[in-house]
Design an enzyme around this catalytic site. Structure first.
Site, PDB file in Angstrom:
ATOM      1  N   HIS A 173       0.967  -1.237  -0.093  1.00 54.54           N
ATOM      2  CA  HIS A 173      -0.063   0.054  -0.026  1.00 54.54           C
ATOM      3  C   HIS A 173       0.714   1.349   0.092  1.00 54.54           C
ATOM      4  O   HIS A 173       1.934   1.138   0.707  1.00 54.54           O
ATOM      5  CB  HIS A 173      -0.993  -0.115   1.205  1.00 54.54           C
TER       6      HIS A 173
ATOM      7  N   ASP B 105      -7.822  -5.147   0.126  1.00 45.73           N
ATOM      8  CA  ASP B 105      -8.521  -5.873  -0.856  1.00 45.73           C
ATOM      9  C   ASP B 105      -8.452  -7.405  -0.814  1.00 45.73           C
ATOM     10  O   ASP B 105      -8.948  -7.924  -1.356  1.00 45.73           O
ATOM     11  CB  ASP B 105      -7.762  -5.472  -2.450  1.00 45.73           C
TER      12      ASP B 105
HETATM   13  N1  COA Z   1       3.871  -7.905  -4.410  1.00 45.27           N
HETATM   14  C1  COA Z   1       5.172  -8.040  -4.324  1.00 45.27           C
HETATM   15  N2  COA Z   1       6.099  -7.055  -4.194  1.00 45.27           N
HETATM   16  C2  COA Z   1       5.669  -5.881  -3.947  1.00 45.27           C
HETATM   17  C3  COA Z   1       4.303  -5.581  -3.778  1.00 45.27           C
HETATM   18  C4  COA Z   1       3.427  -6.579  -4.119  1.00 45.27           C
HETATM   19  N3  COA Z   1       2.202  -6.512  -4.049  1.00 45.27           N
HETATM   20  N4  COA Z   1       4.263  -4.231  -3.791  1.00 45.27           N
HETATM   21  C5  COA Z   1       5.306  -3.689  -3.458  1.00 45.27           C
HETATM   22  N5  COA Z   1       6.268  -4.844  -3.594  1.00 45.27           N
HETATM   23  C6  COA Z   1       7.667  -4.522  -3.473  1.00 45.27           C
HETATM   24  C7  COA Z   1       8.068  -3.944  -4.535  1.00 45.27           C
HETATM   25  O1  COA Z   1       8.595  -4.704  -5.738  1.00 45.27           O
HETATM   26  C8  COA Z   1       9.312  -3.096  -4.148  1.00 45.27           C
HETATM   27  O2  COA Z   1      10.490  -3.938  -4.049  1.00 45.27           O
HETATM   28  P1  COA Z   1      11.984  -3.381  -4.377  1.00 45.27           P
HETATM   29  O3  COA Z   1      12.283  -2.451  -2.998  1.00 45.27           O
HETATM   30  O4  COA Z   1      12.738  -4.912  -4.022  1.00 45.27           O
HETATM   31  O5  COA Z   1      12.157  -3.101  -5.846  1.00 45.27           O
HETATM   32  C9  COA Z   1       9.192  -2.680  -2.790  1.00 45.27           C
HETATM   33  O6  COA Z   1       8.098  -3.783  -2.297  1.00 45.27           O
HETATM   34  C10 COA Z   1       8.444  -1.489  -2.619  1.00 45.27           C
HETATM   35  O7  COA Z   1       7.312  -1.371  -3.462  1.00 45.27           O
HETATM   36  P2  COA Z   1       6.803  -0.011  -4.269  1.00 45.27           P
HETATM   37  O8  COA Z   1       6.309  -0.320  -5.438  1.00 45.27           O
HETATM   38  O9  COA Z   1       7.819   1.190  -4.116  1.00 45.27           O
HETATM   39  O10 COA Z   1       5.452   0.525  -3.254  1.00 45.27           O
HETATM   40  P3  COA Z   1       4.529   1.558  -3.727  1.00 45.27           P
HETATM   41  O11 COA Z   1       4.363   2.322  -2.384  1.00 45.27           O
HETATM   42  O12 COA Z   1       4.979   2.470  -5.102  1.00 45.27           O
HETATM   43  O13 COA Z   1       3.408   0.809  -4.352  1.00 45.27           O
HETATM   44  C11 COA Z   1       1.369  -0.308  -4.452  1.00 45.27           C
HETATM   45  C12 COA Z   1       2.249   0.676  -3.655  1.00 45.27           C
HETATM   46  C13 COA Z   1      -0.220  -0.605  -3.740  1.00 45.27           C
HETATM   47  C14 COA Z   1       0.968   0.518  -5.814  1.00 45.27           C
HETATM   48  C15 COA Z   1       1.925  -1.630  -4.631  1.00 45.27           C
HETATM   49  O14 COA Z   1       2.153  -2.394  -3.441  1.00 45.27           O
HETATM   50  C16 COA Z   1       1.096  -2.760  -5.685  1.00 45.27           C
HETATM   51  O15 COA Z   1       1.103  -2.399  -6.721  1.00 45.27           O
HETATM   52  N6  COA Z   1       0.356  -3.602  -4.951  1.00 45.27           N
HETATM   53  C17 COA Z   1      -0.558  -4.525  -5.715  1.00 45.27           C
HETATM   54  C18 COA Z   1      -1.884  -3.835  -6.047  1.00 45.27           C
HETATM   55  C19 COA Z   1      -2.621  -3.672  -4.813  1.00 45.27           C
HETATM   56  O16 COA Z   1      -2.917  -4.535  -4.059  1.00 45.27           O
HETATM   57  N7  COA Z   1      -3.101  -2.409  -5.063  1.00 45.27           N
HETATM   58  C20 COA Z   1      -4.201  -2.228  -3.735  1.00 45.27           C
HETATM   59  C21 COA Z   1      -3.887  -1.257  -2.741  1.00 45.27           C
HETATM   60  S1  COA Z   1      -5.153  -0.736  -1.595  1.00 45.27           S
END
Ligand code: COA
Length: 379
Positions: A262, A316
């Site tokens: 998140h 979710d």
């Molecule tokens: N599955 C696996 N790894 C994940 C992950 C996931 N759902 N979400 C984040 N990570 C990892 C990233 O690959 C990254 O790893 P790294 O540092 O080795 O590159 C690290 O955790 C940080 O992730 P980041 O993408 O920078 O976090 P963010 O704050 O930008 O993204 C979301 C947040 C929600 C967009 C992201 O977690 C995501 O896409 N989740 C899946 C979709 C989802 O469930 N969304 C609903 C949100 S309520």
């Protein structure tokens, strides 16, 4: 760029509004509505009571709650013109397109649509919250070729939604499961759809326009669509035996696993804690243990792999299992999110109008300057 301005892509480091509806501490995994933690509300409140809390910033007495529920539920029946409209929709229309259009169309049947007095805005907010369940159910029945059922103003919104949708009374446990999900999704700070609603109402447009903006904003997969993604993943995996192999591949490819992580929470999403126990109960009650067991196994693999990075299940993840156990179609998940968030959206709009200022940020221009106009015959 004038000195006072700074560029903040996505506004991630900008405070763009004040609110007293909900508070989030992403590091500690805290979500409070008006100071009350979300877990206490999920365990003890109802969606109707939570709506009162978000709007009035306090819990109601029992007399106030009954009066509020009576007034709210009395708004639930849809104007007949709305039903005629639903019947004109193509049956293949995606439900979020249908819902966005129907929320907007409610204005056509409301003589108060452009009355922006506080009292009229509260009545319209009630209509929007009370009618959204009927709109979603009406479209779903229409697309399945089933007769549309009218709302029952004597019933709670969660229970009546399931009745209108399925044509049968839900069990008390099913109605409660949906009610818990509605409480958990009702508000969440200045998320994208709430911001969209506040931008619209801040122009002194009307509540229906603001809610149409909000539904359209929620529709995006980066916002409201993630629980659909979770369910698609569970369907793709298919069985508990296939979970380990699927997850090994996902993690090796560094793919994002839906329902985890998140932008705000770097601890366990406080909305997921109770939902997990609840999802288990409803899954067992409805014979959907397979989905829950798969979810639990995914969570445990993810815990070992990415918890150190602050990646935990979000709301979710277990709401997908809950909705699937309730027999809800995948493409209705985001509509149900909208049904719940309507409480927060309307509360935020009323808050925005109190001491309103037009929301109008800047863009940094990156195009050329001083370009000569070329007449069409010379291009
Ligand atoms: N599955 C696996 N790894 C994940 C992950 C996931 N759902 N979400 C984040 N990570 C990892 C990233 O690959 C990254 O790893 P790294 O540092 O080795 O590159 C690290 O955790 C940080 O992730 P980041 O993408 O920078 O976090 P963010 O704050 O930008 O993204 C979301 C947040 C929600 C967009 C992201 O977690 C995501 O896409 N989740 C899946 C979709 C989802 O469930 N969304 C609903 C949100 S309520």
């Amino acid at each position: 760029m004038p000195a006072a301005l700074h560029f903040d892509k996505g506004l991630a480091n900008t405070i763009a509004a004040e609110t007293s509806l909900s508070f989030i501490d992403g590091e500690k995994g805290v979500l409070e509505y008006v100071g009350i933690d979300i877990d206490s509300l999920a365990r003890q409140s109802t969606f109707e009571e939570t709506t009162f809390l978000l709007w009035r910033r306090r819990l109601p007495t029992s007399g106030e709650l009954s009066a509020f529920e009576r007034e709210l539920h009395a708004h639930a029946p849809l104007p007949h013109g709305m039903l005629d409209l639903v019947r004109l929709f193509p049956r293949s229309a995606p439900p979020m397109h249908a819902l966005r259009t129907l929320v907007s169309a409610l204005a056509l049947f409301d003589a108060e649509a452009d009355d922006s007095s506080p009292a009229a805005n509260e009545r319209k907010s009630m209509r929007l919250i009370a009618r959204t369940p009927g709109l979603i159910a009406a479209f779903d029945r229409h697309r399945k070729g089933k007769p549309i059922l009218e709302a029952d103003p004597s019933a709670g919104l969660a229970r009546d939604f399931l009745r209108m949708l399925n044509g049968a009374e839900p069990t008390a446990a099913m109605a409660q499961a949906l009610d818990v999900c509605l409480i958990l999704h009702a508000d969440h700070g200045l998320n994208a759809s709430t911001f969209g609603a506040r931008v619209t109402i801040a122009t002194l447009s009307d509540m229906y326009s603001a809610m149409a903006t909000a539904v359209g904003t929620l529709k995006g997969p980066l916002h409201g669509g993630a629980n659909e993604g979770v369910m698609q993943m569970l369907e793709e995996i298919g069985s508990i035996d296939a979970v380990d192999g699927y997850m090994r591949e996902k993690l090796a490819n560094k793919d994002k696993v839906m329902g985890f992580g998140h932008r705000v929470y770097k601890a366990y999403d406080p909305r997921a804690t109770y939902l997990k126990t609840f999802a288990e109960k409803i899954a067992r009650d409805t014979g959907n243990e397979r989905l829950f067991e798969m979810s639990k196994r995914i969570e445990s693999i993810m815990h070992e792999a990415v918890a150190a990075k602050g990646i935990y299940p979000n709301v979710d993840f277990y709401s997908a299992t809950t909705y699937a156990s309730l027999g809800l179609d995948l493409d209705l998940f985001t509509c149900i999110f909208a049904m719940s968030r309507m409480a927060g959206w309307t509360g935020h709009c009323i808050e925005q109008l109190d001491g309103n200022r037009l929301i109008r940020p800047h863009a940094e221009y990156t195009g050329p300057h001083g370009v000569a106009y070329t007449t069409i015959d010379r291009r």
